[in-house]
Design a protein around this motif. Structure first.
Motif, mmCIF file in Angstrom:
data_model
loop_
_atom_site.group_PDB
_atom_site.id
_atom_site.type_symbol
_atom_site.label_atom_id
_atom_site.label_comp_id
_atom_site.label_asym_id
_atom_site.label_seq_id
_atom_site.Cartn_x
_atom_site.Cartn_y
_atom_site.Cartn_z
ATOM 1 N N CYS B 47 11.153 -6.623 -0.240
ATOM 2 C CA CYS B 47 10.460 -6.192 0.987
ATOM 3 C C CYS B 47 9.618 -7.360 1.504
ATOM 4 C CB CYS B 47 9.573 -4.993 0.673
ATOM 5 S SG CYS B 47 8.747 -4.331 2.124
ATOM 6 N N THR B 48 9.528 -7.474 2.823
ATOM 7 C CA THR B 48 8.765 -8.590 3.405
ATOM 8 C C THR B 48 7.290 -8.247 3.575
ATOM 9 O OG1 THR B 48 9.250 -7.856 5.648
ATOM 10 C CG2 THR B 48 10.778 -9.425 4.670
ATOM 11 N N PHE B 49 6.929 -7.002 3.228
ATOM 12 C CA PHE B 49 5.559 -6.555 3.488
ATOM 13 C C PHE B 49 4.761 -6.331 2.213
ATOM 14 C CE2 PHE B 49 7.515 -5.024 7.502
ATOM 15 C CZ PHE B 49 6.628 -5.593 8.391
ATOM 16 N N GLU B 50 3.461 -6.350 2.386
ATOM 17 C CA GLU B 50 2.513 -5.929 1.355
ATOM 18 C C GLU B 50 1.558 -4.930 2.020
ATOM 19 O OE1 GLU B 50 2.157 -6.412 -1.881
ATOM 20 O OE2 GLU B 50 0.309 -5.258 -1.847
ATOM 21 N N PRO B 51 1.487 -3.695 1.620
ATOM 22 C CA PRO B 51 2.263 -3.025 0.581
ATOM 23 C C PRO B 51 3.725 -2.839 0.997
ATOM 24 C CG PRO B 51 0.916 -1.433 1.736
ATOM 25 C CD PRO B 51 0.543 -2.770 2.270
ATOM 26 N N SER B 52 4.575 -2.611 0.002
ATOM 27 C CA SER B 52 6.013 -2.486 0.280
ATOM 28 C C SER B 52 6.294 -1.227 1.104
ATOM 29 C CB SER B 52 6.779 -2.430 -1.024
ATOM 30 O OG SER B 52 6.457 -1.240 -1.693
ATOM 31 N N SER B 54 8.094 1.391 0.546
ATOM 32 C CA SER B 54 8.026 2.693 -0.133
ATOM 33 C C SER B 54 6.581 3.121 -0.356
ATOM 34 C CB SER B 54 8.782 2.639 -1.457
ATOM 35 O OG SER B 54 8.324 1.575 -2.239
ATOM 36 N N VAL B 55 5.707 2.166 -0.687
ATOM 37 C CA VAL B 55 4.282 2.494 -0.841
ATOM 38 C C VAL B 55 3.687 2.869 0.511
ATOM 39 C CG1 VAL B 55 2.035 1.567 -1.507
ATOM 40 C CG2 VAL B 55 4.037 1.006 -2.840
ATOM 41 N N TYR B 56 4.109 2.143 1.552
ATOM 42 C CA TYR B 56 3.652 2.445 2.919
ATOM 43 C C TYR B 56 4.062 3.864 3.300
ATOM 44 C CZ TYR B 56 3.118 1.763 8.014
ATOM 45 O OH TYR B 56 2.758 1.874 9.328
ATOM 46 N N GLY B 57 5.334 4.196 2.990
ATOM 47 C CA GLY B 57 5.833 5.535 3.318
ATOM 48 C C GLY B 57 5.054 6.618 2.601
ATOM 49 N N LEU B 58 4.766 6.370 1.323
ATOM 50 C CA LEU B 58 3.983 7.332 0.534
ATOM 51 C C LEU B 58 2.591 7.517 1.136
ATOM 52 C CD1 LEU B 58 4.440 8.891 -2.123
ATOM 53 C CD2 LEU B 58 3.340 7.015 -3.307
ATOM 54 N N MET B 71 7.767 9.300 10.902
ATOM 55 C CA MET B 71 8.056 8.393 12.035
ATOM 56 C C MET B 71 7.522 6.992 11.748
ATOM 57 S SD MET B 71 7.629 10.510 15.568
ATOM 58 C CE MET B 71 5.948 11.008 15.374
ATOM 59 N N ALA B 72 6.286 6.942 11.201
ATOM 60 C CA ALA B 72 5.697 5.632 10.875
ATOM 61 C C ALA B 72 6.540 4.903 9.825
ATOM 62 C CB ALA B 72 4.269 5.823 10.372
ATOM 63 N N PHE B 74 9.912 5.270 9.266
ATOM 64 C CA PHE B 74 11.142 4.762 9.901
ATOM 65 C C PHE B 74 10.840 3.518 10.740
ATOM 66 C CE2 PHE B 74 13.306 8.855 9.036
ATOM 67 C CZ PHE B 74 14.522 8.345 8.601
ATOM 68 N N ASP B 75 9.699 3.550 11.429
ATOM 69 C CA ASP B 75 9.304 2.374 12.224
ATOM 70 C C ASP B 75 9.085 1.170 11.313
ATOM 71 O OD1 ASP B 75 8.228 0.832 14.446
ATOM 72 O OD2 ASP B 75 6.282 1.151 13.503
ATOM 73 N N ARG B 76 8.415 1.411 10.193
ATOM 74 C CA ARG B 76 8.139 0.320 9.259
ATOM 75 C C ARG B 76 9.447 -0.250 8.694
ATOM 76 N NH1 ARG B 76 4.075 -1.233 5.633
ATOM 77 N NH2 ARG B 76 4.878 -2.901 4.373
ATOM 78 N N LEU B 77 10.406 0.647 8.360
ATOM 79 C CA LEU B 77 11.685 0.177 7.814
ATOM 80 C C LEU B 77 12.428 -0.706 8.818
ATOM 81 C CD1 LEU B 77 12.908 3.429 6.045
ATOM 82 C CD2 LEU B 77 12.322 1.279 4.933
ATOM 83 N N SER B 78 12.322 -0.351 10.110
ATOM 84 C CA SER B 78 13.025 -1.161 11.115
ATOM 85 C C SER B 78 12.291 -2.477 11.400
ATOM 86 C CB SER B 78 13.206 -0.365 12.414
ATOM 87 O OG SER B 78 11.967 -0.163 13.029
ATOM 88 N N ARG B 79 11.012 -2.549 10.971
ATOM 89 C CA ARG B 79 10.276 -3.812 11.141
ATOM 90 C C ARG B 79 10.434 -4.730 9.932
ATOM 91 N NH1 ARG B 79 4.881 -3.009 11.110
ATOM 92 N NH2 ARG B 79 4.851 -0.765 10.796
#
Lengths: 284, 107
Positions: B47-52, B54-58, B71-72, B74-79
């Motif tokens: 993942c290119t993000f911190e937090p990853s 899956s953690v963001y989704g949780l 929605m947030a 799915f948006d994060r996954l597309s980013r």
């Protein structure tokens, strides 16, 4: 008789010596404090100037040095407190009082405590009716504060100073122009654009790379779902799986587009405010 | 009993918390935690993000609820792609793009 005369002479000489030694000590203390400032030892400089202020509170320059060294040492609250005390001393000249009021404003800015500043500016305007430099300073500071405390782009600043032609700081005027004239992105338009073309809202909000990837995500999933449904009909698990993913990315993209527009506006305004803040700290 | 790990990169171990507002939120949190613990943990950091993501989704589902959090996510996954480094500040410890849920929903 002669003995008494000699004793009196010795007494006067002793008093003169003690007095000159004290003057010599405070003058050397001032030089030493300035040396500490020049060598970057601000904490020791504050201690030295506090000692000098205790010994000779009316010594020229010691009050200003005490405020400045506390500011340089990062003790903004203490510097502001000293500046307030010195600005109230009746024996100080008008120029010195104005200097301390500017220090109060500067330290309030450094503390990010802007609540104090308008009352100090009002006080300056009342007491410095003929001092054009001070009035211009107060005017520029008010202009900067109006931008820093602006809730939205509809804020307009009215330039007026009774009895003088106002000349505002160019950086602040440019910042005000940027604030009022820079186009913001509408979250509503961003969301609407992404409703029609997935990713278009993000392109509108300045993130074309995110917009392109969003279009690919929605398009690829929708195409896979279409292939699944067209090959095995309505019961195609591929169709439902990728159709669901495509719908999720589509709705998530609309949500993300309006958020991207809000973030764009926030970053634009934060950048202008940061420029204004750094300019206000430099104003003298 | 000592535990041995073959992972070469440190990953946060998220334990599943059962408190949920409804069944949808429970299912989403279970899915994210399952992915994080049993699938993502077998791989290096991608993942290119911190937090990853899956953690963001949780966190998104916990803080914003199932629908808005979904929605947030799915948006994060597309980013989450390799071109996005210009849009974010770097996390000083991991060097990844810093984008916690509090940061992206503060506006």
């Amino acid at each position: 008789m002669h003995i008494k005369t000699y004793l009196l002479l010795a007494l006067f000489s002793g008093m003169a010596l003690v007095s000159s030694a004290q003057i010599d000590s405070t003058a050397k203390g001032l030089s030493f404090g300035q040396y500490l400032v020049l060598t970057g030892q601000y904490h020791l400089a504050t201690l030295e100037f506090e000692r000098l202020y205790f010994v000779a509170p009316q010594m020229p320059g010691v009050q200003a040095a005490l405020v400045e060294t506390n500011r340089m040492n990062g003790s903004y609250d203490r510097a502001r407190s000293y500046a307030k005390t010195f600005s109230l001393l009746p024996q100080n000249s008008t120029e010195e009082i104005h200097l301390f009021k500017k220090e109060m404003i500067l330290n309030s800015l450094l503390l990010r405590d802007l609540v104090w500043i308008p009352s100090i500016l009002a006080d300056i305007r009342m007491t410095a009716a003929s001092d054009f430099d001070m009035l211009r300073y107060a005017d520029n500071m008010s202009l900067g504060l109006s931008i820093l405390s602006a809730p939205n782009k509809s804020t307009h600043y009215h330039l007026h100073i009774p009895g003088m032609e106002s000349q505002h700081d160019e950086v602040l005027v440019q910042a005000l122009r940027d604030w009022t004239e820079s186009p913001r992105k509408s979250p509503l338009i961003a969301g609407a654009l992404s409703t029609f073309i997935p990713g278009a809202g993000k392109v509108y909000a300045g993130k074309w790379k995110d917009g392109l990837v969003s279009l690919l995500f929605v398009g690829a999933n929708a195409y896979t779902a279409y292939r699944g449904f067209s090959s095995t009909g309505i019961r195609s698990p591929y169709g439902w799986l990728f159709g669901g993913l495509s719908a999720g990315f589509y709705i998530g993209n609309i949500y993300g587009s309006q958020k991207a527009a809000r973030i764009y506006n926030h970053e634009l305004e934060s950048k202008i405010k940061a420029n204004v803040y750094s300019r206000l700290v430099q104003l003298r | 009993m000592r535990e041995h790990s073959l992972r070469t990169t440190p990953k946060t171990n998220h334990s599943f918390r059962f408190e949920s507002a409804n069944e949808y939120e429970f299912a989403a949190k279970f899915a994210f935690t399952f992915y994080k613990r049993y699938i993502s943990s077998q791989d290096a950091i991608s993942c290119t993000f911190e937090p990853s993501c899956s953690v963001y989704g949780l966190n998104a589902v916990q803080k914003l609820g199932f629908f808005v959090g979904g929605m947030a996510t799915f948006d994060r996954l597309s980013r989450c792609h390799g071109w996005n480094s210009v849009y974010y500040q770097k996390d000083p410890t991991t060097g990844l793009n810093f984008d916690p849920i509090e940061h992206s929903h503060a506006h």
